[in-house]
Motif scaffolding. Structure first.
Motif, mmCIF file in Angstrom:
data_model
loop_
_atom_site.group_PDB
_atom_site.id
_atom_site.type_symbol
_atom_site.label_atom_id
_atom_site.label_comp_id
_atom_site.label_asym_id
_atom_site.label_seq_id
_atom_site.Cartn_x
_atom_site.Cartn_y
_atom_site.Cartn_z
ATOM 1 N N VAL A 170 0.876 -1.185 0.000
ATOM 2 C CA VAL A 170 0.000 0.000 0.000
ATOM 3 C C VAL A 170 0.907 1.227 0.000
ATOM 4 O O VAL A 170 2.051 1.140 0.454
ATOM 5 C CB VAL A 170 -0.950 0.062 1.240
ATOM 6 C CG1 VAL A 170 -1.985 -1.048 1.204
ATOM 7 C CG2 VAL A 170 -0.167 0.013 2.552
ATOM 8 N N PRO A 171 0.420 2.381 -0.480
ATOM 9 C CA PRO A 171 1.258 3.588 -0.443
ATOM 10 C C PRO A 171 1.673 3.891 1.003
ATOM 11 O O PRO A 171 0.874 3.755 1.922
ATOM 12 C CB PRO A 171 0.330 4.680 -0.981
ATOM 13 C CG PRO A 171 -0.730 3.951 -1.743
ATOM 14 C CD PRO A 171 -0.908 2.626 -1.066
ATOM 15 N N LEU A 172 2.939 4.265 1.169
ATOM 16 C CA LEU A 172 3.469 4.493 2.509
ATOM 17 C C LEU A 172 3.010 5.848 3.034
ATOM 18 O O LEU A 172 3.422 6.886 2.541
ATOM 19 C CB LEU A 172 4.998 4.433 2.457
ATOM 20 C CG LEU A 172 5.717 4.419 3.785
ATOM 21 C CD1 LEU A 172 5.314 3.209 4.613
ATOM 22 C CD2 LEU A 172 7.218 4.426 3.558
ATOM 23 N N GLN A 173 2.125 5.817 4.043
ATOM 24 C CA GLN A 173 1.688 7.072 4.689
ATOM 25 C C GLN A 173 2.379 7.200 6.031
ATOM 26 O O GLN A 173 3.045 8.179 6.305
ATOM 27 C CB GLN A 173 0.184 7.050 4.916
ATOM 28 C CG GLN A 173 -0.633 7.027 3.650
ATOM 29 C CD GLN A 173 -2.117 6.976 4.014
ATOM 30 O OE1 GLN A 173 -2.551 7.555 5.000
ATOM 31 N NE2 GLN A 173 -2.884 6.260 3.223
ATOM 32 N N LYS A 174 2.178 6.153 6.866
ATOM 33 C CA LYS A 174 2.748 6.205 8.204
ATOM 34 C C LYS A 174 2.906 4.774 8.719
ATOM 35 O O LYS A 174 2.042 3.929 8.456
ATOM 36 C CB LYS A 174 1.803 6.988 9.127
ATOM 37 C CG LYS A 174 2.371 7.206 10.496
ATOM 38 C CD LYS A 174 1.520 8.130 11.344
ATOM 39 C CE LYS A 174 2.249 8.412 12.636
ATOM 40 N NZ LYS A 174 1.578 8.176 13.823
ATOM 41 N N ILE A 175 4.005 4.536 9.428
ATOM 42 C CA ILE A 175 4.172 3.252 10.109
ATOM 43 C C ILE A 175 3.519 3.423 11.471
ATOM 44 O O ILE A 175 4.024 4.172 12.309
ATOM 45 C CB ILE A 175 5.664 2.895 10.234
ATOM 46 C CG1 ILE A 175 6.262 2.717 8.844
ATOM 47 C CG2 ILE A 175 5.861 1.653 11.090
ATOM 48 C CD1 ILE A 175 7.760 2.761 8.806
ATOM 49 N N THR A 176 2.396 2.760 11.701
ATOM 50 C CA THR A 176 1.688 2.969 12.964
ATOM 51 C C THR A 176 2.221 2.049 14.061
ATOM 52 O O THR A 176 2.005 2.314 15.241
ATOM 53 C CB THR A 176 0.167 2.795 12.800
ATOM 54 O OG1 THR A 176 -0.074 1.517 12.204
ATOM 55 C CG2 THR A 176 -0.415 3.882 11.923
ATOM 56 N N SER A 177 2.891 0.964 13.690
ATOM 57 C CA SER A 177 3.551 0.123 14.702
ATOM 58 C C SER A 177 4.706 -0.598 14.012
ATOM 59 O O SER A 177 4.507 -1.293 13.025
ATOM 60 C CB SER A 177 2.545 -0.868 15.292
ATOM 61 O OG SER A 177 3.161 -1.682 16.247
ATOM 62 N N PRO A 178 5.930 -0.423 14.527
ATOM 63 C CA PRO A 178 7.089 -1.013 13.852
ATOM 64 C C PRO A 178 7.238 -2.506 14.136
ATOM 65 O O PRO A 178 6.604 -3.044 15.056
ATOM 66 C CB PRO A 178 8.266 -0.219 14.418
ATOM 67 C CG PRO A 178 7.810 0.254 15.741
ATOM 68 C CD PRO A 178 6.316 0.387 15.679
ATOM 69 N N PHE A 179 8.132 -3.115 13.401
ATOM 70 C CA PHE A 179 8.447 -4.539 13.570
ATOM 71 C C PHE A 179 9.158 -4.769 14.913
ATOM 72 O O PHE A 179 9.961 -3.952 15.348
ATOM 73 C CB PHE A 179 9.370 -4.981 12.426
ATOM 74 C CG PHE A 179 9.856 -6.392 12.560
ATOM 75 C CD1 PHE A 179 9.084 -7.448 12.091
ATOM 76 C CD2 PHE A 179 11.074 -6.674 13.159
ATOM 77 C CE1 PHE A 179 9.527 -8.753 12.211
ATOM 78 C CE2 PHE A 179 11.529 -7.975 13.293
ATOM 79 C CZ PHE A 179 10.756 -9.018 12.812
ATOM 80 N N GLY A 180 8.861 -5.908 15.535
ATOM 81 C CA GLY A 180 9.642 -6.385 16.677
ATOM 82 C C GLY A 180 9.204 -5.868 18.022
ATOM 83 O O GLY A 180 9.653 -6.354 19.061
ATOM 84 N N ILE A 181 8.300 -4.884 18.022
ATOM 85 C CA ILE A 181 7.862 -4.254 19.266
ATOM 86 C C ILE A 181 7.235 -5.312 20.206
ATOM 87 O O ILE A 181 6.647 -6.276 19.741
ATOM 88 C CB ILE A 181 6.877 -3.114 18.894
ATOM 89 C CG1 ILE A 181 6.784 -2.074 19.980
ATOM 90 C CG2 ILE A 181 5.519 -3.641 18.519
ATOM 91 C CD1 ILE A 181 6.151 -0.775 19.482
ATOM 92 N N ARG A 182 7.463 -5.124 21.523
ATOM 93 C CA ARG A 182 6.864 -6.045 22.504
ATOM 94 C C ARG A 182 5.495 -5.487 22.884
ATOM 95 O O ARG A 182 5.394 -4.333 23.292
ATOM 96 C CB ARG A 182 7.748 -6.136 23.755
ATOM 97 C CG ARG A 182 9.090 -6.735 23.483
ATOM 98 C CD ARG A 182 10.038 -6.485 24.654
ATOM 99 N NE ARG A 182 11.408 -6.656 24.225
ATOM 100 C CZ ARG A 182 12.034 -7.835 24.179
ATOM 101 N NH1 ARG A 182 11.401 -8.914 24.566
ATOM 102 N NH2 ARG A 182 13.274 -7.925 23.756
#
Ligand SMILES: [Zn+2]
Length: 301
Positions: A170-182
């Motif tokens: 999808v077009p990149l608007q915002k990363i609302t939660s990154p990878f790896g987060i606990r």
């Protein structure tokens, strides 16, 4: 800051030329793409990232194992007939040290040490529908079945199908939660975020980031509308919380093909696209993976 940097890097690189070349990196460049490590006695891998390992023998005459599990080898992206590549990932909650064995066929195994490091992934607390934290008794069998189906869909043996740079779905608007987060759901259940959440209004079209075969297209308890694409060489991409699935298991899709629409199904706090990349069933940071993969194609000039 890091997110902003990544966003900028991605915007610069992602939507450049889609190059049609044979499968995964038959590249005439004499540069070593970023993310590639040459085989040495001490290898280091960041947990949650893929290691592109360059081996000093052609795929047909070389064997490699990580903790006795055979690795897929494929031709060198540098178009060097005397080299091959292996793509390696280790689990987020995996060991700090692994033994890698490599040999030319018919020769003795050589041992190498692969040390893993873990970035300081942050924590977040989320509130969701209680059924998505403590599911009712009658859902347990379904959840168990879906877990097995997902594991099976991620475990693929397809030959490489990636034929160019990978785009975001999808077009990149915002990363609302990154990878790896606990994550801590409703103050009780802990989990790790095995993909990246991309902001997307309900009904946003989802495009296949590269060529692949659909391995899952169904509605699951936790992940909602769930698609899995198999791109070969053990690489899969996953899409959660979809409102519409527009392809079926077994379909072959082209890069850029419309495959689904985003939604808010399953365990969510609102509409978005959860996008995951796995290497032989092990989740890796999708944005870093795309950056490294695309280096193969963008370094060609
Ligand atoms: Zn997610």
């Amino acid at each position: 800051m890091l997110q902003l940097f990544l966003l900028k890097r991605l915007q610069q690189t992602l939507f450049m030329t889609l190059i049609s070349v044979p499968v995964l990196g038959f590249d005439n460049s004499d540069k070593t793409p970023s993310g590639v490590q040459v085989l040495t006695e001490e290898l280091v891998l960041m947990k949650g990232e893929a290691l592109w390992l360059q081996l000093p023998c052609p795929a047909s005459r070389c064997e490699a194992c990580l903790e006795n599990q055979p690795l897929n080898l494929f031709p060198s992206p540098l178009n060097n007939e005397n080299q091959s590549m292996a793509l390696i990932a280790t689990p987020l909650d995996g060991e700090s040290c692994y033994t890698l064995k490599v040999r030319k066929k018919g020769r003795d195994w050589q041992d190498y040490i692969l040390t893993t490091e873990e970035p300081d992934y942050p924590e977040e607390a989320l509130s969701v529908n209680p059924d998505m934290v403590k599911p009712p008794e009658q859902a347990l069998e379904r959840i168990q079945r879906e877990r097995k189906e997902i594991a099976s869909a991620l475990n693929t043996t397809t030959q490489g199908m990636i034929a160019g740079a990978m785009q975001l779905p999808v077009p990149l608007q915002k990363i609302t939660s990154p990878f790896g987060i606990r994550r801590l759901y409703n103050g009780t259940v802990k989990s790790r975020h095995t993909g990246v959440d991309l902001r997307a209004a309900e009904g946003t079209p989802v495009q296949a980031p590269q060529r692949g075969i659909v391995r899952m297209a169904q509605n699951n308890w936790y992940t909602g509308g769930h698609l899995i694409l198999d791109h070969g060489l053990g690489i899969t991409t996953s899409y959660f919380h979809l409102s519409e699935l527009l392809v079926n298991p077994g379909d072959e899709v082209k890069a850029g093909q419309l495959i689904a629409k985003t939604g808010a199904t399953g365990r969510v706090t609102g509409p978005h696209l959860h996008w995951g990349v796995h290497i032989q069933g092990v989740p890796v940071n999708p944005l870093k993976f795309v950056e490294d993969l695309n280096a193969f194609f963008l370094n060609r000039n």
